[in-house]
Motif scaffolding. Structure first.
Motif, PDB file in Angstrom:
ATOM      1  N   ASP A  65       0.853  -1.185   0.000  1.00  0.00           N
ATOM      2  CA  ASP A  65       0.000   0.000   0.000  1.00  0.00           C
ATOM      3  C   ASP A  65       0.886   1.230   0.000  1.00  0.00           C
ATOM      4  OD1 ASP A  65      -2.346  -1.417   0.101  1.00  0.00           O
ATOM      5  OD2 ASP A  65      -2.645  -1.162   2.252  1.00  0.00           O
ATOM      6  N   GLY A  68      -0.390   7.031   1.578  1.00  0.00           N
ATOM      7  CA  GLY A  68      -1.725   7.622   1.717  1.00  0.00           C
ATOM      8  C   GLY A  68      -2.763   6.604   2.143  1.00  0.00           C
ATOM      9  N   THR A  69      -2.711   5.414   1.555  1.00  0.00           N
ATOM     10  CA  THR A  69      -3.657   4.356   1.921  1.00  0.00           C
ATOM     11  C   THR A  69      -3.437   3.912   3.359  1.00  0.00           C
ATOM     12  OG1 THR A  69      -3.745   3.601  -0.364  1.00  0.00           O
ATOM     13  CG2 THR A  69      -4.505   2.054   1.314  1.00  0.00           C
ATOM     14  N   ARG A  70      -2.182   3.721   3.742  1.00  0.00           N
ATOM     15  CA  ARG A  70      -1.876   3.332   5.129  1.00  0.00           C
ATOM     16  C   ARG A  70      -2.402   4.369   6.112  1.00  0.00           C
ATOM     17  NH1 ARG A  70       2.968   1.667   2.751  1.00  0.00           N
ATOM     18  NH2 ARG A  70       4.038   3.550   3.434  1.00  0.00           N
ATOM     19  N   LYS A  71      -2.196   5.641   5.782  1.00  0.00           N
ATOM     20  CA  LYS A  71      -2.655   6.715   6.676  1.00  0.00           C
ATOM     21  C   LYS A  71      -4.183   6.709   6.789  1.00  0.00           C
ATOM     22  CE  LYS A  71      -2.302  11.660   7.613  1.00  0.00           C
ATOM     23  NZ  LYS A  71      -3.253  11.533   8.650  1.00  0.00           N
ATOM     24  N   ARG A  72      -4.884   6.505   5.665  1.00  0.00           N
ATOM     25  CA  ARG A  72      -6.350   6.475   5.705  1.00  0.00           C
ATOM     26  C   ARG A  72      -6.853   5.318   6.573  1.00  0.00           C
ATOM     27  NH1 ARG A  72      -5.720   7.949   0.432  1.00  0.00           N
ATOM     28  NH2 ARG A  72      -6.026   5.844  -0.391  1.00  0.00           N
ATOM     29  N   VAL A  73      -6.233   4.152   6.454  1.00  0.00           N
ATOM     30  CA  VAL A  73      -6.632   2.990   7.261  1.00  0.00           C
ATOM     31  C   VAL A  73      -6.396   3.275   8.747  1.00  0.00           C
ATOM     32  CG1 VAL A  73      -6.050   0.583   7.790  1.00  0.00           C
ATOM     33  CG2 VAL A  73      -6.324   1.309   5.408  1.00  0.00           C
ATOM     34  N   ASP A  75      -6.116   6.268  10.207  1.00  0.00           N
ATOM     35  CA  ASP A  75      -7.022   7.334  10.645  1.00  0.00           C
ATOM     36  C   ASP A  75      -8.418   6.789  10.895  1.00  0.00           C
ATOM     37  OD1 ASP A  75      -4.964   9.163  10.488  1.00  0.00           O
ATOM     38  OD2 ASP A  75      -5.636  10.064   8.595  1.00  0.00           O
ATOM     39  N   HIS A  76      -8.899   5.913  10.002  1.00  0.00           N
ATOM     40  CA  HIS A  76     -10.224   5.312  10.184  1.00  0.00           C
ATOM     41  C   HIS A  76     -10.279   4.519  11.496  1.00  0.00           C
ATOM     42  CE1 HIS A  76     -14.003   3.295   9.393  1.00  0.00           C
ATOM     43  NE2 HIS A  76     -13.399   2.150   9.686  1.00  0.00           N
ATOM     44  N   ASN A  79     -10.142   6.948  14.508  1.00  0.00           N
ATOM     45  CA  ASN A  79     -11.419   7.658  14.663  1.00  0.00           C
ATOM     46  C   ASN A  79     -12.502   6.739  15.214  1.00  0.00           C
ATOM     47  OD1 ASN A  79     -10.316  10.046  13.716  1.00  0.00           O
ATOM     48  ND2 ASN A  79     -10.959   9.691  11.604  1.00  0.00           N
TER      49      ASN A  79
END
Length: 162
Positions: A65, A68-73, A75-76, A79
């Protein structure tokens, strides 16, 4: 009369995006927490790679990945924990740590990393929710709870939630 002071305990709570995990944390907060305890909200994220298979099911390549994808995962996941779990700890004025770990997400691997972290913390207990998968699926696939109850050196509190 002075309030009795207890030594600080670490409680490791394995959390995921399920209502069962929320119920397990709520039970632990209401029934085993005491002033000075620190709850560790522990969530395992799959490693940042996937395998591309060819039509004959031969392995073609492993694709990492991107950042950016790692960060989105991450962050999700963070959160989700902050929205579902942290308010319950804050309401009781309990200390907490959010721990996100990238690790293999098969049942045995998740169980092993939970047991290892509990040992590192010298946790007073591990709290987890048992998801109702059915006897046949659990027999073939196994379960994280089953692994932890057989391998953890700390007590394991398993909440049976439907």
């Amino acid at each position: 009369m002075e309030a009795m002071e207890f030594p600080k305990r670490h409680v490791l709570v394995s959390v995921d995006d399920s209502a069962a995990s929320v119920k397990a944390l709520e039970w632990a907060v209401d029934n085993i927490s005491r002033a000075g305890d620190e709850f560790h909200l522990f969530h395992v994220i799959p490693p940042g790679q996937y395998v591309v298979l060819s039509t004959d099911l031969g392995m073609e390549e492993v694709v990492e990945d991107d950042a950016g994808t790692r960060k989105r995962v991450e962050d999700h996941a963070r959160n989700m924990i902050m929205d579902k779990f942290v308010p319950k700890l804050k309401a009781k004025d309990l200390q907490y740590q959010v721990e996100l770990v990238r690790f293999a997400t098969d049942n045995e691997s998740i169980g092993a990393v939970i047991c290892k972290r509990a040992e590192q913390l010298q946790a007073s207990c591990i709290v987890m929710a048992k998801h109702n998968k059915g006897a046949i699926k659990e027999f073939f696939v196994g379960s994280v709870c089953n692994y932890c109850t057989h391998h953890a050196k700390q007590p394991v509190l398993v909440m049976h939630c439907d």
